[in-house]
Design a protein around this motif. Structure first.
Motif, mmCIF file in Angstrom:
data_model
loop_
_atom_site.group_PDB
_atom_site.id
_atom_site.type_symbol
_atom_site.label_atom_id
_atom_site.label_comp_id
_atom_site.label_asym_id
_atom_site.label_seq_id
_atom_site.Cartn_x
_atom_site.Cartn_y
_atom_site.Cartn_z
ATOM 1 N N PRO A 24 9.506 -5.042 -0.014
ATOM 2 C CA PRO A 24 10.335 -4.391 1.006
ATOM 3 C C PRO A 24 11.523 -5.233 1.456
ATOM 4 O O PRO A 24 12.618 -4.712 1.667
ATOM 5 N N GLY A 25 11.309 -6.541 1.615
ATOM 6 C CA GLY A 25 12.398 -7.388 2.076
ATOM 7 C C GLY A 25 13.560 -7.431 1.115
ATOM 8 O O GLY A 25 14.733 -7.429 1.523
ATOM 9 N N GLY A 50 9.279 1.372 -10.948
ATOM 10 C CA GLY A 50 8.005 1.214 -11.630
ATOM 11 C C GLY A 50 6.899 1.876 -10.833
ATOM 12 O O GLY A 50 7.107 2.904 -10.171
ATOM 13 N N PHE A 51 5.708 1.293 -10.881
ATOM 14 C CA PHE A 51 4.590 1.851 -10.113
ATOM 15 C C PHE A 51 4.934 1.930 -8.634
ATOM 16 O O PHE A 51 4.521 2.844 -7.938
ATOM 17 N N ASP A 52 5.659 0.940 -8.134
ATOM 18 C CA ASP A 52 6.383 1.093 -6.864
ATOM 19 C C ASP A 52 7.809 1.488 -7.228
ATOM 20 O O ASP A 52 8.528 0.710 -7.842
ATOM 21 N N THR A 56 4.889 7.897 -6.142
ATOM 22 C CA THR A 56 5.012 8.456 -4.796
ATOM 23 C C THR A 56 6.298 9.254 -4.652
ATOM 24 O O THR A 56 6.284 10.425 -4.236
ATOM 25 N N ASP A 57 7.430 8.656 -4.981
ATOM 26 C CA ASP A 57 8.731 9.271 -4.736
ATOM 27 C C ASP A 57 8.891 10.577 -5.522
ATOM 28 O O ASP A 57 9.251 11.617 -4.957
ATOM 29 N N ASP A 144 6.086 2.293 -0.582
ATOM 30 C CA ASP A 144 6.169 3.675 -1.067
ATOM 31 C C ASP A 144 6.552 4.708 -0.003
ATOM 32 O O ASP A 144 7.440 5.537 -0.240
ATOM 33 N N PRO A 145 5.901 4.731 1.171
ATOM 34 C CA PRO A 145 6.286 5.750 2.155
ATOM 35 C C PRO A 145 7.711 5.586 2.654
ATOM 36 O O PRO A 145 8.392 6.579 2.928
#
Length: 301
Positions: A24-25, A50-52, A56-57, A144-145
């Motif tokens: 996140p940073g 990627g997986f992040d 989710t998106d 993700d959120p």
């Protein structure tokens, strides 16, 4: 650790960029420093490919496409998996835990406000029992959120009011307790360099699951969406998330930018995958073998 100069160089040259970061940073930093210039120079800077945070998106986007337009939408996503992780991922997680403990920003920032008259919010974090999945649901402290909500603020097709909740599904309350205790301990130990170094030695850079372990790995996200009286349940499912599927997602993201740039909705800026590539990338991933499917309900009329 080394990504900021790469992003700066891409923005200065007007060159598109993808990565598979989940920190996140880092995403907050590149958004604050480079979003305005990227929009001006026409560079699409797309982290989290990627997986992040593609499952989710784009899972949220896929779910929205199964619901009627023009209504308030609420979606809850539940993650389950059996998979190993690499030393690099562990080191990145420790860095994110260190930032979390210091109160630093946990997601993308910049111009992320929704258009006037629209409401975009995260659902209140709460432990609850999901009856359909028969799982205890614990709020999931990942980027993700934040990525999904940024997409929602940018895209009007997410409805006049959009709310999202993001959870990991666990079989029992003891598992919930163990996870909370484990995360709490990691956050505490990640605050100082000596203890962080000690933890990194437990899973050194370059280590990771074997080929046999990856072959047995899997993940799935189940999304429960509702718009008015309409309900839909969708699923995003794949194999090993950290290596095999992340490689597929990052490669297809890069190919989408390289070969389909003329049909993408935005010219430049630091963007999410749903913002930058949306439906074209979703179609590419489905063709490449990542599963997006409707489990029940759905009414896009």
């Amino acid at each position: 650790r080394h990504g900021l100069p790469v992003v700066a160089a891409c923005v200065a040259a007007g060159t598109d960029y993808v990565d598979l970061t989940g920190e996140p940073g880092f995403v907050a930093a590149i958004t604050e420093r480079h979003d305005a210039e990227a929009r001006k120079n026409g560079a699409l800077i797309v982290p989290c490919c990627g997986f992040d945070s593609i499952p989710t998106d784009l899972g949220v986007l896929f779910t929205i496409k199964q619901l009627p337009a023009g209504l308030p939408i609420t979606i809850e996503g539940y993650f389950e998996a059996r998979a190993g992780f690499s030393g690099g991922t562990f080191a990145s997680a420790l860095g994110a835990f260190a930032e979390l403990g210091r109160g630093r920003k946990r997601g993308p920032s910049g111009d992320t406000s929704a258009a006037p008259g629209r409401i975009v919010k995260r659902l209140p974090a709460r432990l609850h029992y999901q009856k359909t999945l028969r799982r205890w649901a614990l709020p999931m402290p990942t980027i993700d959120p934040a990525i999904a909500l940024r997409s929602a603020r940018s895209r009007a097709d997410y409805g006049p009011e959009f709310r999202y909740g993001h959870y990991v599904g666990l079989k029992s309350l003891p598992q919930v307790g163990m996870m909370l205790a484990g995360i709490g301990a990691l956050v505490a130990l990640a605050q100082t360099r000596p203890t962080r170094n000690l933890l990194e030695r437990l899973k050194p850079a370059g280590s990771g699951p074997s080929e046999a372990e990856r072959a047995a790995s899997w993940f799935k996200f189940t999304f429960f969406g509702r718009a008015g009286e309409h309900r839909v349940v969708t699923e995003v499912r794949g194999g090993d998330p950290g290596y095999d599927e992340t490689a597929r997602m990052a490669a297809e993201s890069a190919l989408c930018l390289a070969t389909q740039r003329d049909i993408l909705p935005h010219r430049g800026g630091v963007r999410t995958t749903a913002e930058a590539m949306g439906e074209p990338l979703l179609a590419r991933l489905q063709a490449a073998g990542l599963s997006f499917r409707v489990l029940s309900g759905g009414d896009a009329s």
